[in-house]
Design an enzyme around this catalytic site. Structure first.
Site, mmCIF file in Angstrom:
data_model
loop_
_atom_site.group_PDB
_atom_site.id
_atom_site.type_symbol
_atom_site.label_atom_id
_atom_site.label_comp_id
_atom_site.label_asym_id
_atom_site.label_seq_id
_atom_site.Cartn_x
_atom_site.Cartn_y
_atom_site.Cartn_z
ATOM 1 N N ARG A 34 8.050 -9.627 -18.188
ATOM 2 C CA ARG A 34 7.623 -10.829 -17.461
ATOM 3 C C ARG A 34 7.498 -10.546 -15.966
ATOM 4 O O ARG A 34 8.357 -9.867 -15.385
ATOM 5 C CB ARG A 34 8.613 -11.973 -17.703
ATOM 6 C CG ARG A 34 8.639 -12.387 -19.148
ATOM 7 C CD ARG A 34 9.223 -13.761 -19.421
ATOM 8 N NE ARG A 34 9.299 -13.912 -20.865
ATOM 9 C CZ ARG A 34 8.254 -14.180 -21.658
ATOM 10 N NH1 ARG A 34 7.065 -14.401 -21.118
ATOM 11 N NH2 ARG A 34 8.388 -14.253 -22.967
ATOM 12 N N ILE A 36 7.924 -11.189 -12.177
ATOM 13 C CA ILE A 36 9.056 -11.791 -11.476
ATOM 14 C C ILE A 36 8.644 -13.054 -10.704
ATOM 15 O O ILE A 36 9.487 -13.909 -10.410
ATOM 16 C CB ILE A 36 9.698 -10.731 -10.530
ATOM 17 C CG1 ILE A 36 11.159 -11.045 -10.272
ATOM 18 C CG2 ILE A 36 8.912 -10.570 -9.260
ATOM 19 C CD1 ILE A 36 11.916 -9.889 -9.647
ATOM 20 N N ASN A 96 -5.589 -5.349 -10.649
ATOM 21 C CA ASN A 96 -5.975 -5.130 -9.265
ATOM 22 C C ASN A 96 -5.893 -3.635 -8.978
ATOM 23 O O ASN A 96 -4.945 -2.981 -9.416
ATOM 24 C CB ASN A 96 -5.032 -5.892 -8.324
ATOM 25 C CG ASN A 96 -5.037 -7.383 -8.605
ATOM 26 O OD1 ASN A 96 -6.096 -7.977 -8.769
ATOM 27 N ND2 ASN A 96 -3.864 -7.999 -8.684
ATOM 28 N N GLU A 104 -0.529 -4.443 -5.293
ATOM 29 C CA GLU A 104 0.755 -4.313 -4.580
ATOM 30 C C GLU A 104 1.584 -3.147 -5.112
ATOM 31 O O GLU A 104 2.252 -2.458 -4.349
ATOM 32 C CB GLU A 104 1.577 -5.600 -4.722
ATOM 33 C CG GLU A 104 1.006 -6.781 -3.962
ATOM 34 C CD GLU A 104 1.665 -8.084 -4.380
ATOM 35 O OE1 GLU A 104 2.834 -8.063 -4.830
ATOM 36 O OE2 GLU A 104 1.003 -9.124 -4.260
ATOM 37 N N HIS A 109 -1.163 -1.643 -14.027
ATOM 38 C CA HIS A 109 -0.629 -2.746 -14.839
ATOM 39 C C HIS A 109 -1.718 -3.768 -15.070
ATOM 40 O O HIS A 109 -2.583 -3.996 -14.221
ATOM 41 C CB HIS A 109 0.583 -3.399 -14.170
ATOM 42 C CG HIS A 109 0.375 -3.784 -12.739
ATOM 43 N ND1 HIS A 109 0.403 -2.869 -11.714
ATOM 44 C CD2 HIS A 109 0.121 -4.984 -12.159
ATOM 45 C CE1 HIS A 109 0.181 -3.477 -10.566
ATOM 46 N NE2 HIS A 109 -0.011 -4.759 -10.800
ATOM 47 N N HIS A 111 -2.210 -7.789 -15.851
ATOM 48 C CA HIS A 111 -1.571 -9.111 -15.874
ATOM 49 C C HIS A 111 -2.173 -9.885 -17.054
ATOM 50 O O HIS A 111 -3.401 -10.030 -17.136
ATOM 51 C CB HIS A 111 -1.901 -9.908 -14.605
ATOM 52 C CG HIS A 111 -1.432 -9.299 -13.322
ATOM 53 N ND1 HIS A 111 -0.384 -9.812 -12.600
ATOM 54 C CD2 HIS A 111 -1.885 -8.242 -12.601
ATOM 55 C CE1 HIS A 111 -0.207 -9.112 -11.493
ATOM 56 N NE2 HIS A 111 -1.114 -8.147 -11.468
HETATM 57 P P1 AMP Z 1 -0.423 -6.440 -8.184
HETATM 58 O O1 AMP Z 1 -0.722 -7.194 -6.932
HETATM 59 O O2 AMP Z 1 -1.519 -6.539 -9.184
HETATM 60 O O3 AMP Z 1 0.006 -5.015 -7.890
HETATM 61 O O4 AMP Z 1 0.801 -7.198 -8.869
HETATM 62 C C1 AMP Z 1 2.121 -6.782 -8.801
HETATM 63 C C2 AMP Z 1 2.930 -7.797 -9.548
HETATM 64 O O5 AMP Z 1 4.216 -7.252 -9.805
HETATM 65 C C3 AMP Z 1 3.146 -9.124 -8.813
HETATM 66 O O6 AMP Z 1 2.629 -10.195 -9.591
HETATM 67 C C4 AMP Z 1 4.672 -9.212 -8.655
HETATM 68 O O7 AMP Z 1 5.163 -10.524 -8.799
HETATM 69 C C5 AMP Z 1 5.148 -8.302 -9.769
HETATM 70 N N1 AMP Z 1 6.466 -7.688 -9.581
HETATM 71 C C6 AMP Z 1 6.916 -7.027 -8.497
HETATM 72 N N2 AMP Z 1 8.160 -6.582 -8.697
HETATM 73 C C7 AMP Z 1 8.496 -6.931 -9.963
HETATM 74 C C8 AMP Z 1 9.652 -6.754 -10.781
HETATM 75 N N3 AMP Z 1 10.737 -6.101 -10.327
HETATM 76 N N4 AMP Z 1 9.660 -7.264 -12.025
HETATM 77 C C9 AMP Z 1 8.557 -7.947 -12.493
HETATM 78 N N5 AMP Z 1 7.448 -8.141 -11.776
HETATM 79 C C10 AMP Z 1 7.407 -7.648 -10.526
#
Ligand code: AMP
Length: 126
Positions: A34, A36, A96, A104, A109, A111
């Protein structure tokens, strides 16, 4: 030019068990957990277990087994979350990549988001 993978990114640390995660499903090649900071009632991230920076890195360099394992886990997540078109109401799957994609975490990954109407695909800002 090769993709430059950072072994200290947060998803690499999750895969090594250094940081907890809320696992939804797992197989030999991929892990689903999930997000966060969920943007929908169901918001799950699916990641390959291999060292891939982005979608294009994974698509170009992962083995057929890794790609199949990743995709099958995506289907399992959609079913488990009740958003698959096999009985559910659908979902949005996005990835992304890089600065313009506003990625980020530099570990590929996907979503998978659902549980509500997701609205227009993009909300653009200048
Ligand atoms: P992106 O901008 O596509 O790289 O999305 C990174 C996603 O990772 C964001 O939606 C964050 O909320 C999620 N995220 C960051 N750290 C964690 C974590 N420790 N556990 C679960 N999701 C995370």
């Amino acid at each position: 030019m090769a993709f430059d993978y950072d072994d200290n990114n947060i998803f690499a640390r999750i895969l090594r068990g250094e940081i907890p995660n809320d696992t939804v499903a797992e197989n030999l090649h991929a892990l689903a957990f999930r997000d966060i900071a969920p943007k929908a009632p169901s918001h799950v991230l699916v990641i390959p277990k291999g060292r891939y920076v982005s979608f294009d890195d994974f698509a170009a360099n992962a083995s057929a087994e890794e790609i199949a394992g990743f995709m099958r886990l995506c289907a399992e997540v959609a079913r488990k979350e009740g958003v698959s078109l096999e009985g559910g109401n659908g979902f949005r799957a996005i990835t992304n990549a890089g600065p313009d994609g506003v990625q980020e975490v530099p570990h590929f990954h996907l979503h998978i988001m659902g549980g509500r109407m997701m609205g227009p695909m993009l909300s653009l800002r200048d």
